[in-house]
Enzyme design. Sequence first.
Site, mmCIF file in Angstrom:
data_model
loop_
_atom_site.group_PDB
_atom_site.id
_atom_site.type_symbol
_atom_site.label_atom_id
_atom_site.label_comp_id
_atom_site.label_asym_id
_atom_site.label_seq_id
_atom_site.Cartn_x
_atom_site.Cartn_y
_atom_site.Cartn_z
ATOM 1 N N LYS A 1 -26.883 9.517 64.369
ATOM 2 C CA LYS A 1 -28.117 9.173 63.633
ATOM 3 C C LYS A 1 -27.796 8.199 62.503
ATOM 4 O O LYS A 1 -26.982 8.499 61.629
ATOM 5 C CB LYS A 1 -28.786 10.415 63.041
ATOM 6 N N GLU B 1 -17.913 13.684 54.503
ATOM 7 C CA GLU B 1 -17.389 12.658 53.582
ATOM 8 C C GLU B 1 -18.488 12.424 52.560
ATOM 9 O O GLU B 1 -19.532 11.853 52.902
ATOM 10 C CB GLU B 1 -17.089 11.352 54.322
ATOM 11 N N CYS C 1 -18.337 4.750 47.957
ATOM 12 C CA CYS C 1 -18.001 6.139 47.579
ATOM 13 C C CYS C 1 -16.718 6.211 46.761
ATOM 14 O O CYS C 1 -16.548 7.097 45.933
ATOM 15 C CB CYS C 1 -17.902 7.003 48.822
HETATM 16 P P1 NAD Z 1 -27.725 10.566 51.893
HETATM 17 O O1 NAD Z 1 -27.029 11.860 51.752
HETATM 18 O O2 NAD Z 1 -29.049 10.397 51.269
HETATM 19 O O3 NAD Z 1 -27.962 10.225 53.441
HETATM 20 C C1 NAD Z 1 -26.897 10.140 54.362
HETATM 21 C C2 NAD Z 1 -27.421 10.446 55.756
HETATM 22 O O4 NAD Z 1 -27.850 11.809 55.783
HETATM 23 C C3 NAD Z 1 -28.622 9.608 56.178
HETATM 24 O O5 NAD Z 1 -28.511 9.312 57.555
HETATM 25 C C4 NAD Z 1 -29.784 10.547 55.950
HETATM 26 O O6 NAD Z 1 -30.881 10.282 56.787
HETATM 27 C C5 NAD Z 1 -29.159 11.884 56.308
HETATM 28 N N1 NAD Z 1 -29.818 13.048 55.717
HETATM 29 C C6 NAD Z 1 -30.531 13.121 54.557
HETATM 30 N N2 NAD Z 1 -30.987 14.380 54.370
HETATM 31 C C7 NAD Z 1 -30.547 15.116 55.422
HETATM 32 C C8 NAD Z 1 -30.674 16.479 55.788
HETATM 33 N N3 NAD Z 1 -31.364 17.351 55.041
HETATM 34 N N4 NAD Z 1 -30.070 16.911 56.921
HETATM 35 C C9 NAD Z 1 -29.349 16.053 57.675
HETATM 36 N N5 NAD Z 1 -29.213 14.746 57.394
HETATM 37 C C10 NAD Z 1 -29.807 14.276 56.278
HETATM 38 O O7 NAD Z 1 -26.700 9.475 51.413
HETATM 39 P P2 NAD Z 1 -26.948 7.908 51.281
HETATM 40 O O8 NAD Z 1 -27.817 7.676 50.107
HETATM 41 O O9 NAD Z 1 -27.352 7.365 52.609
HETATM 42 O O10 NAD Z 1 -25.463 7.380 50.980
HETATM 43 C C11 NAD Z 1 -24.934 7.357 49.700
HETATM 44 C C12 NAD Z 1 -23.982 8.514 49.508
HETATM 45 O O11 NAD Z 1 -23.005 8.511 50.521
HETATM 46 C C13 NAD Z 1 -23.205 8.416 48.207
HETATM 47 O O12 NAD Z 1 -23.186 9.676 47.577
HETATM 48 C C14 NAD Z 1 -21.798 8.039 48.655
HETATM 49 O O13 NAD Z 1 -20.780 8.414 47.790
HETATM 50 C C15 NAD Z 1 -21.714 8.711 49.973
HETATM 51 N N6 NAD Z 1 -20.702 8.083 50.822
HETATM 52 C C16 NAD Z 1 -19.529 8.741 51.021
HETATM 53 C C17 NAD Z 1 -18.530 8.162 51.785
HETATM 54 C C18 NAD Z 1 -17.232 8.874 52.027
HETATM 55 O O14 NAD Z 1 -16.509 8.473 52.935
HETATM 56 N N7 NAD Z 1 -16.893 9.905 51.272
HETATM 57 C C19 NAD Z 1 -18.730 6.906 52.354
HETATM 58 C C20 NAD Z 1 -19.939 6.260 52.146
HETATM 59 C C21 NAD Z 1 -20.933 6.869 51.369
#
Ligand code: NAD
Length: 491
Positions: free
Chosen positions: A183, A258, A292
Amino acid sequence: MYTEITLPNGVKYSQPTGLFINNEWIKSDTQLETINPATEETICSVYAAGANEIDLAVKAARDAYKPWLKVTATERSLKMLKLADLLESKTELIAAVEAMDSGKPLLSNATADISGVVEYLRYCAGWCDKVTGDMIPLTHNRFAITKRYPLVVGQIVPWNYPLSMSGWKFCPALACGCTIVMKSSELTPLSLLLFADLVKEAGFPPGVFNVVSGFGSIAGDKLASHTGIDKVAFTGSTATGQKIMQTASINLKKLSLECGGKSPLLVFNDADLEQAAKWASFGVMYNSGQNCTANSRILVQSEVYDKFIELFKEEVSKEWRIGDPFHKDSTLGPIISKGQYDKIHSYIKKGIDEGARLVLGDEPIAMKSGYFINPTVFADCDNSMTIVREEIFGPVVAISKFTTEEEGVDMANDTIYGLAAMVFSKDFERAHRVGDLLEAGSVYLNSSNDESCKVPFGGFKMSGVGRELGKEGINLYTEVKSIFVNYGNKL
Ligand code: NAD
């Protein structure tokens, strides 16, 4: 199910908009709009998965699982190599689509992201026939072997590196023989849909790799809770990671998460300050700070504090040029969405209100539209401030002063996160000593945000569970079975 799009560079292409299930494009009842953050204009709408479509996608992955098990590792590897070649041949187009959909500068960011996926596909293709078990001798007439079995996996990715973060998940999963429901983020669905067509072209059978667009609270939640899924791999915020951990407990899915970070970069008195300023600037501002592992906290030892700030300010002003992501000179694109843009501004206001000193960031922005934010540097921060404690996920950095090595390490570790940490010191022993004490999954000695698909990546503390990339990333995608073998008589 394609829509004709003209990219900002004038190139025309056909964008798939459906849900890719069983190697076919299907529709759903709902659609989501995707927006170009540099212009604030709608690019197009794509079909969004609801619970029914997630059921269909999981069924497709389940049905494909057994026949896919019979495909040899060599054959899987060849398909992955073909997929890598196909993706490489489309790098220019898919990078441009990501530049439009996410706002990342085409030349300095987006192209490297796609090349990274090509590289990782090839790296993982080499793993296909090396996913093996062990033989464990027990007595003269008994031994045990272990076998590794692939899984049906759900993979959920964020918007900051749309295809790249997907690649971190689908490359090792394909190498292990898993079947996949992926997704994308609702903010950046386009590149993954284009990639899905390449999956089919590379000869992957129907159901092995399914791609759905959709909202997190609907499609993501359904995928994380689906009992047809054995494992969920997620990249995104810590808050969503926590939710998924609960949701996935329904059938005790295997999990890898992650999540977020607030990575400290320590500069000691004996550091090469010019180098430290260069790496620190790259490490926090790249991808507009939507990273991140961004070193969004900089801790500087007292003797070099003022000098470092001067050099860092110079470096940031010189390197980061806000502009149209398609212009060759732009190095800093817009923030992904209005929501994130507003959130970052509220953090900047909080920084000022809580008494941090604004060193850089309040200059006017020339762009007429788009969610652009200046590189913003705060100094004289302390660990009680919100901008030091919370992940901002934008081009904003908080600089603090420390005196002793012990104090620097304590300040660095005073966080719920543990994704990355950086140390600048010319003293080899000190760099290693401090590196050992820092609570982070990746430690960079005299660099920042270095990366290789061969090296494991992941978080301590609330930055995640498990390690992607390298050999550790392969181990995430199999279940181990132990088989006891007896060839003697029971006494
Ligand atoms: P997010 O958590 O809002 O969304 C990430 C994904 O999760 C999206 O596809 C979203 O649709 C999905 N999602 C949202 N709510 C959900 C739920 N209740 N159940 C299942 N899936 C759900 O994050 P974002 O805003 O897209 O990305 C930014 C965040 O990602 C930052 O906190 C960043 O640090 C983190 N990030 C971490 C890494 C890593 O490798 N550690 C890499 C990139 C980004």
